[in-house]
Design an enzyme around this catalytic site. Structure first.
Site, PDB file in Angstrom:
ATOM      1  N   LYS A 179       8.568  -9.833   0.052  1.00 10.27           N
ATOM      2  CA  LYS A 179       8.043 -10.492   1.256  1.00 10.27           C
ATOM      3  C   LYS A 179       6.534 -10.737   1.099  1.00 10.27           C
ATOM      4  O   LYS A 179       5.944 -10.401   0.078  1.00 10.27           O
ATOM      5  CB  LYS A 179       8.345  -9.657   2.497  1.00 10.27           C
ATOM      6  CG  LYS A 179       9.854  -9.479   2.758  1.00 10.27           C
ATOM      7  CD  LYS A 179      10.527 -10.762   3.266  1.00 10.27           C
ATOM      8  CE  LYS A 179      12.019 -10.742   3.134  1.00 10.27           C
ATOM      9  NZ  LYS A 179      12.770 -10.295   4.282  1.00 10.27           N
TER      10      LYS A 179
HETATM   11  C1  LIG Z   1      14.022  -9.973   4.965  1.00 11.64           C
HETATM   12  C2  LIG Z   1      14.394 -10.398   6.315  1.00 11.64           C
HETATM   13  C3  LIG Z   1      14.946  -9.503   7.262  1.00 11.64           C
HETATM   14  C4  LIG Z   1      15.373  -8.111   6.913  1.00 11.64           C
HETATM   15  O1  LIG Z   1      14.388  -7.297   6.396  1.00 11.64           O
HETATM   16  P1  LIG Z   1      14.781  -6.069   5.429  1.00 11.64           P
HETATM   17  O2  LIG Z   1      13.476  -5.370   5.254  1.00 11.64           O
HETATM   18  O3  LIG Z   1      15.316  -6.643   4.161  1.00 11.64           O
HETATM   19  O4  LIG Z   1      15.773  -5.227   6.140  1.00 11.64           O
HETATM   20  C5  LIG Z   1      15.190  -9.982   8.551  1.00 11.64           C
HETATM   21  N1  LIG Z   1      14.938 -11.252   8.892  1.00 11.64           N
HETATM   22  C6  LIG Z   1      14.425 -12.144   8.012  1.00 11.64           C
HETATM   23  C7  LIG Z   1      14.150 -13.542   8.480  1.00 11.64           C
HETATM   24  C8  LIG Z   1      14.146 -11.754   6.703  1.00 11.64           C
HETATM   25  O5  LIG Z   1      13.657 -12.651   5.840  1.00 11.64           O
END
Ligand SMILES: *Cc1c(COP(=O)(O)O)cnc(C)c1O
Length: 349
Positions: A179
């Site tokens: 991310k």
């Molecule tokens: C990555 C993501 C999540 C979930 O996050 P995790 O840390 O992988 O549990 C939720 N919503 C969106 C839009 C994402 O890109």
């Protein structure tokens, strides 16, 4: 064959390594001082009253829904074009996910479709800001329901002069390895209302309580928070580098028969993903890039309505069949950027 350019990759530094090493040396590994500092800096950064760190973005979403007292029999609106985490979190609390279509230009929730999907049972709207582009928050706020901003892909940008993550009743974040900011796994919920913040803190941890209500172990560790703090300090530089690469791509690809991102003027695009629309030969471009050791991907694996066997969703279907994500992240080298540009130019030549 040149080295593979992965679709995404974290941006890590010696300072990140030192920050984590210091926590390990201290012997205080679990949630402690570093987590508290991370939460304080995060809340300050967004201008919110409080932030509660969690061990994933999905856990953050789960706690956000619980803190809004959403449960069995309630309906929660979300787009079909989003990752599975959103659907799962809504199911965790026993609520009914109500999927709606997107705006084919922004890839975000279509406010008109949201309006048509509301019933007396609707308790909240999950608003993902997909690929780095803020969603239509004002148009969604008019429905008078709590907005849960999903900022997992968009964090540090502006929407009509307000920070993304500062508008919704609550906002959630993910710090998964690839991310915008990473702690390996991790998440955050921010809010202003003291009772919501109190519920979030209460639900995150099960220990030393006077009653036995359902609670979770969703805590972040100090090791992860140290990495998060170190990364947060570099977020402006990360975003700057993303903008630079996106500008290069836009220029280099402007004459090609692909559609480029065109963000509305009232909001910033952070280019978490650089998504182009290619029709009708998406697979052939993906294969062509793969043969040059460049990994391009469909940015959403599969729309949620297909899992639920629901018909319709024309914009989601059209976008899903044409949208391809080209590698864009701060740790791309100049050489890699050149290779990616040259690959797309060759494909369309
Ligand atoms: C990555 C993501 C999540 C979930 O996050 P995790 O840390 O992988 O549990 C939720 N919503 C969106 C839009 C994402 O890109």
């Amino acid at each position: 064959m040149p080295a593979l350019i992965p679709h995404s990759r974290p941006t890590l530094s010696e300072a990140d390594l030192q920050a984590v090493a210091a926590v390990i040396r201290s012997g205080q590994l679990a949630q402690g001082q570093r987590v508290q500092e991370f939460e304080e800096q995060f809340a300050t950064f967004l201008g919110r009253k409080g932030a509660v760190a969690t061990n994933s973005g999905t856990a953050a979403l789960h706690l956000a829904l619980l803190a809004l007292e959403i449960g069995a029999g309630d309906a929660v609106v979300c787009p079909s074009y989003v990752c599975m985490a959103v659907l799962q979190a809504i199911r965790y609390v026993g609520a009914v996910p109500v999927l709606v279509d997107i705006d084919p230009h922004t890839f975000n929730l279509c406010p008109r479709s949201v309006g048509a999907a509301l019933t007396a049972k609707t308790k909240a709207i999950v608003v993902p800001h997909l690929f780095g582009l803020p969603a239509d928050l004002d148009e969604l706020a008019v429905f008078g329901l709590p907005l849960i901003e999903d900022c997992a892909q968009t964090f540090g940008g502006q929407y009509r002069h307000r920070k993304v993550g500062s508008v919704g009743t609550v906002a959630i974040f993910s710090f998964y390895a690839t991310k915008l900011l990473c702690t390996g796994e991790g998440g955050m919920v921010v809010a202003d209302a003291p009772e919501i913040l109190a519920r979030l803190r209460d639900l995150r941890d099960y220990d030393e309580r006077s009653d036995d209500r359902l609670r979770f172990n969703y805590k972040l560790t100090d090791m992860q928070a140290a990495l998060g703090l170190s990364q947060l300090a570099r977020l402006p530089a990360f975003l700057q580098r993303r903008r630079e690469i996106a500008a290069r791509y836009c220029l280099a690809f402007s004459g090609l028969p692909v559609q480029l991102p065109h963000p509305p003027e009232d909001r910033e695009h952070l280019y978490y993903r650089f998504v182009i629309t290619v029709s009708p030969h998406l697979d052939s471009l993906q294969d062509f890039a793969s043969r040059q050791a460049i990994s391009c991907r469909r940015p959403i694996f599969r729309p949620l309505h297909r899992y639920l066997d629901q018909p319709g969703f024309p914009a989601t279907e059209a976008v899903w069949s044409q949208a391809l994500s080209i590698p864009l992240y701060p740790s791309l080298t100049e050489e890699e950027v050149e290779r990616i540009i040259s690959c797309l130019q060759q494909w369309t030549a």
